[in-house]
Design a protein around this motif. Structure first.
Motif, mmCIF file in Angstrom:
data_model
loop_
_atom_site.group_PDB
_atom_site.id
_atom_site.type_symbol
_atom_site.label_atom_id
_atom_site.label_comp_id
_atom_site.label_asym_id
_atom_site.label_seq_id
_atom_site.Cartn_x
_atom_site.Cartn_y
_atom_site.Cartn_z
ATOM 1 N N ARG A 116 -2.634 5.287 4.063
ATOM 2 C CA ARG A 116 -3.530 6.537 4.176
ATOM 3 C C ARG A 116 -4.563 6.644 5.424
ATOM 4 N NH1 ARG A 116 -5.480 9.667 -1.044
ATOM 5 N NH2 ARG A 116 -6.211 11.583 0.038
ATOM 6 N N ASP A 117 -5.445 5.482 5.570
ATOM 7 C CA ASP A 117 -6.617 5.666 6.534
ATOM 8 C C ASP A 117 -5.842 6.242 7.931
ATOM 9 O OD1 ASP A 117 -8.505 5.260 4.613
ATOM 10 O OD2 ASP A 117 -9.270 3.611 5.714
ATOM 11 N N ILE A 118 -4.986 5.436 8.316
ATOM 12 C CA ILE A 118 -4.372 5.597 9.651
ATOM 13 C C ILE A 118 -3.539 6.947 9.590
ATOM 14 C CG2 ILE A 118 -2.644 4.545 11.313
ATOM 15 C CD1 ILE A 118 -3.356 1.791 10.236
ATOM 16 N N ALA A 119 -2.798 7.469 8.642
ATOM 17 C CA ALA A 119 -2.460 8.647 8.593
ATOM 18 C C ALA A 119 -3.253 9.897 8.839
ATOM 19 C CB ALA A 119 -1.297 8.943 7.507
ATOM 20 N N PRO A 162 0.779 -1.173 -0.028
ATOM 21 C CA PRO A 162 -0.036 -0.137 -0.089
ATOM 22 C C PRO A 162 0.961 1.199 0.091
ATOM 23 C CG PRO A 162 0.034 -0.867 2.101
ATOM 24 C CD PRO A 162 0.755 -1.936 1.348
ATOM 25 N N LYS A 163 0.361 2.346 -0.614
ATOM 26 C CA LYS A 163 1.052 3.762 -0.490
ATOM 27 C C LYS A 163 1.329 4.181 0.824
ATOM 28 C CE LYS A 163 0.938 7.902 -3.134
ATOM 29 N NZ LYS A 163 0.387 8.558 -4.156
ATOM 30 N N LEU A 164 2.141 4.815 0.910
ATOM 31 C CA LEU A 164 2.533 5.262 2.557
ATOM 32 C C LEU A 164 2.326 6.843 2.585
ATOM 33 C CD1 LEU A 164 5.168 2.610 3.900
ATOM 34 C CD2 LEU A 164 2.664 2.825 4.267
ATOM 35 N N ILE A 215 -0.948 15.542 6.390
ATOM 36 C CA ILE A 215 -0.293 14.150 5.727
ATOM 37 C C ILE A 215 0.378 14.472 4.289
ATOM 38 C CG2 ILE A 215 -1.831 13.084 7.099
ATOM 39 C CD1 ILE A 215 -3.262 11.917 4.625
ATOM 40 N N GLU A 216 1.293 13.763 4.035
ATOM 41 C CA GLU A 216 2.019 13.915 2.566
ATOM 42 C C GLU A 216 2.117 12.481 2.277
ATOM 43 O OE1 GLU A 216 6.120 15.543 1.564
ATOM 44 O OE2 GLU A 216 5.081 17.013 2.488
ATOM 45 N N PRO A 217 1.859 12.331 0.803
ATOM 46 C CA PRO A 217 2.281 10.864 0.382
ATOM 47 C C PRO A 217 3.888 10.770 0.405
ATOM 48 C CG PRO A 217 1.590 12.261 -1.246
ATOM 49 C CD PRO A 217 1.262 12.924 -0.039
ATOM 50 N N GLU A 218 4.458 9.504 0.461
ATOM 51 C CA GLU A 218 6.000 9.167 0.629
ATOM 52 C C GLU A 218 6.081 9.153 -0.972
ATOM 53 O OE1 GLU A 218 8.238 6.994 3.724
ATOM 54 O OE2 GLU A 218 7.192 5.815 2.394
ATOM 55 N N GLU A 219 7.306 9.448 -1.382
ATOM 56 C CA GLU A 219 7.917 9.408 -2.827
ATOM 57 C C GLU A 219 7.820 8.010 -3.053
ATOM 58 O OE1 GLU A 219 10.410 10.819 -0.219
ATOM 59 O OE2 GLU A 219 9.095 12.107 -0.011
#
Ligand code: NFA
Length: 101
Positions: free
Chosen positions: A72-75, A19-21, A97-101
């Motif tokens: 994403r949900d937890i962040a 999953p995307k972090l 929150i910001e998506p990790e590269e």
């Protein structure tokens, strides 16, 4: 006897994608007391006093600090809860929150 030379038309694709972090980021402000920031970090992100103090100080000095990385949900949930804890006391404390590269 079944003909074992017949190949399947489609190849099963093993689908085990990570999953995307997302990073939870603490943003500095001029009003929220340092002690309160540390308390929120300990309560919401299960940090030790030492870890929380370091993260608070980094945000204080540099403007922002990455607190932790989650799905994403937890962040989103943690950033919202931590921001709301400040708001409940009238502080402008902000976690984004910001998506990790
Ligand atoms: N800058 C705030 C103060 O001096 C402390 C703080 C640190 C606030 C990190 C928000 C984030 N009281």
């Amino acid at each position: 006897m079944p003909d074992s030379t017949i190949k399947p038309q489609t190849k099963a694709k093993p689908k085990v994608e990570r999953p995307k972090l997302y990073k939870v980021i603490l943003v500095n402000d001029d009003y929220t007391p340092r002690e309160f920031v540390v308390r929120v970090l300990k309560a919401e992100f299960r940090m030790s006093e030492d870890q929380a103090a370091k993260v608070m100080l980094t945000a204080h000095q540099r403007g922002v600090c990455v607190v932790a990385v989650f799905t994403r949900d937890i962040a989103e949930t943690k950033a919202t809860r931590a921001t709301d804890a400040g708001r409940a006391k009238g502080y402008p404390l902000l976690f984004t929150i910001e998506p990790e590269e």
